[in-house]
Scaffold this motif. Structure first.
Motif, mmCIF file in Angstrom:
data_model
loop_
_atom_site.group_PDB
_atom_site.id
_atom_site.type_symbol
_atom_site.label_atom_id
_atom_site.label_comp_id
_atom_site.label_asym_id
_atom_site.label_seq_id
_atom_site.Cartn_x
_atom_site.Cartn_y
_atom_site.Cartn_z
ATOM 1 N N VAL A 4 0.862 -1.166 0.000
ATOM 2 C CA VAL A 4 0.000 0.000 0.000
ATOM 3 C C VAL A 4 0.906 1.225 0.000
ATOM 4 O O VAL A 4 1.969 1.229 0.637
ATOM 5 N N ASN A 5 0.508 2.261 -0.735
ATOM 6 C CA ASN A 5 1.311 3.483 -0.777
ATOM 7 C C ASN A 5 0.942 4.374 0.396
ATOM 8 O O ASN A 5 -0.221 4.678 0.620
ATOM 9 N N GLU A 10 6.078 2.649 -0.644
ATOM 10 C CA GLU A 10 5.357 1.394 -0.769
ATOM 11 C C GLU A 10 5.624 0.538 0.473
ATOM 12 O O GLU A 10 6.765 0.136 0.724
ATOM 13 N N ILE A 11 4.566 0.290 1.241
ATOM 14 C CA ILE A 11 4.676 -0.459 2.484
ATOM 15 C C ILE A 11 4.160 -1.880 2.268
ATOM 16 O O ILE A 11 3.019 -2.081 1.860
ATOM 17 N N TYR A 12 5.004 -2.852 2.588
ATOM 18 C CA TYR A 12 4.630 -4.248 2.440
ATOM 19 C C TYR A 12 3.781 -4.698 3.627
ATOM 20 O O TYR A 12 4.077 -4.379 4.778
ATOM 21 N N TYR A 13 2.723 -5.476 3.356
ATOM 22 C CA TYR A 13 1.884 -5.987 4.444
ATOM 23 C C TYR A 13 1.361 -7.369 4.086
ATOM 24 O O TYR A 13 1.368 -7.790 2.922
ATOM 25 N N GLU A 14 0.890 -8.080 5.100
ATOM 26 C CA GLU A 14 0.239 -9.363 4.931
ATOM 27 C C GLU A 14 -1.022 -9.381 5.789
ATOM 28 O O GLU A 14 -1.040 -8.805 6.876
ATOM 29 N N SER A 15 -2.056 -10.047 5.310
ATOM 30 C CA SER A 15 -3.304 -10.196 6.066
ATOM 31 C C SER A 15 -3.730 -11.651 5.995
ATOM 32 O O SER A 15 -3.879 -12.207 4.910
ATOM 33 N N ASP A 73 1.117 6.813 10.120
ATOM 34 C CA ASP A 73 0.355 6.913 8.867
ATOM 35 C C ASP A 73 0.419 5.621 8.058
ATOM 36 O O ASP A 73 -0.543 5.273 7.357
ATOM 37 N N ASP A 74 1.542 4.917 8.153
ATOM 38 C CA ASP A 74 1.663 3.650 7.438
ATOM 39 C C ASP A 74 0.649 2.631 7.964
ATOM 40 O O ASP A 74 0.016 1.905 7.194
ATOM 41 N N ILE A 75 0.500 2.576 9.271
ATOM 42 C CA ILE A 75 -0.480 1.664 9.870
ATOM 43 C C ILE A 75 -1.891 2.039 9.425
ATOM 44 O O ILE A 75 -2.687 1.177 9.028
ATOM 45 N N LEU A 76 -2.203 3.307 9.480
ATOM 46 C CA LEU A 76 -3.544 3.742 9.098
ATOM 47 C C LEU A 76 -3.803 3.504 7.612
ATOM 48 O O LEU A 76 -4.922 3.157 7.218
#
Length: 256
Positions: A4-5, A10-15, A73-76
Motif C-alpha cells: 500500500v502506498n 510502498e509499504i509491504y503488508y500481509e493479512s 500513517d503507514d499503519i492507518l
C-alpha cells in the motif's frame, strides 16, 4: 506480495485469517515474518495483519521519511486499504512507538493497545546502560537482549538472526529521526487516551526494565502490566505461548 502506498512509500503488508483485526508492529530486530507464532495462534479467529515498517525488509524508504508520524500513517494506510475501521494494535519495542502514536492520535481506530517491551516514545528519566549502548553494537546488539533460557536454544537464536537478516538496509543511525524531541510522548496525554492498554515486559529485558515500564502504568487511563518469566526483550518470540495467552485475555476482556 501486497503493498500500500503511504506518503510516497510502498509499504509491504500481509493479512491472514478473518474476524476482528489484530495488527502487529515489529521492532528494530524484526519485520513481518517475526510474528509467525502469533499468526499461527490467532488466525483461526482473527484477521492478523503484519507489515514491514518503512526501511525494513520489503519496505525500502529514504532516511528522511523514518519518523514516528510516518510510521503511524503507514499503519492507518494499511487499515484503510483493507477497510479495517478498528483494530487491536500490538507494538513490539520500536513498533510500540508506531502503535501508541496511532492510539493517541486516532483512538477511534484502536480497539485495544498492547505495548511489548517498550515505552512507546514516552521519555524515560534513567535510560538503561544496555539501551544507551545498543546502537554501537549494531544488529547483533538486539539479539543479545534475549534471556538466558533463550540462549540455551541455539536453533531459536539462529531463527531470530535469519529473520533479522531480511533487513538489508538496517542501521541504528537510520532510525535517528525516531527520537526527535517533537515526537516524544508527553505523559499528560495518556490520561485522555481511553484505549485499554496492556504492557508486557520480559523479566530479563536489559533495554526497558520491568520496573521502568511498571512506573508508566499509572499515567494511562486504563492500563496494567504483565511480566513474562524467562524472557528478555522479545517475549512474543521467546515465550510465545505465554505472550499469546496474555494478549488473547486482553483482547477478549475488551470484547465482552
Amino acid at each position: 506480495m501486497s503493498y500500500v502506498n503511504s506518503n510516497g512509500t510502498e509499504i509491504y503488508y500481509e493479512s491472514t485469517g478473518t474476524g476482528p483485526a489484530i495488527l502487529f508492529a515489529h521492532g528494530a530486530g524484526g519485520n513481518a515474518a517475526i510474528w509467525f507464532n502469533q499468526i499461527a495462534h490467532f488466525k483461526s479467529k482473527y484477521q492478523c495483519i503484519t507489515f514491514d515498517h518503512r526501511s525494513f525488509a520489503r519496505s525500502p524508504a529514504p532516511d528522511s521519511s523514518l519518523t514516528i508520524p510516518n510510521f503511524r500513517d503507514d499503519i492507518l494506510a494499511i487499515m484503510d486499504h483493507l477497510e479495517v475501521n478498528e483494530a487491536h494494535l500490538v507494538g513490539q519495542s520500536m513498533g510500540g512507538f508506531s502503535t501508541l502514536r496511532c492510539a493517541l492520535d486516532n483512538p477511534d481506530r484502536v480497539s485495544s493497545l498492547t505495548l511489548s517491551c517498550t515505552p512507546g516514545g514516552i521519555p524515560l528519566s534513567n535510560p538503561s546502560k544496555a539501551l544507551q549502548e545498543l546502537g554501537s553494537r549494531g544488529a547483533d546488539g538486539i539479539k543479545a537482549t534475549m534471556s538466558k533460557s533463550t540462549f540455551e536454544n541455539p536453533a531459536l537464536v539462529q531463527l531470530y538472526s535469519s529473520i533479522q537478516a531480511f533487513n538489508t538496509e538496517f542501521s541504528f543511525s537510520r532510525l535517528s529521526n525516531l527520537s526527535r524531541q517533537e515526537d516524544q510522548v508527553d505523559k499528560s496525554r495518556l490520561k485522555n487516551m481511553k484505549v485499554p492498554t496492556l504492557i508486557i515486559s520480559g523479566e530479563e529485558d536489559p533495554l526497558f526494565l520491568p520496573k521502568q515500564l511498571s512506573e508508566l502504568v499509572p499515567y494511562f487511563y486504563d492500563a496494567n502490566i504483565e511480566i513474562v518469566a524467562d524472557a528478555g526483550h522479545s517475549p512474543y518470540f521467546e515465550q510465545p505461548d505465554t505472550f499469546n495467552k496474555l494478549l488473547e485475555q486482553h483482547i477478549q476482556s475488551r470484547s465482552q
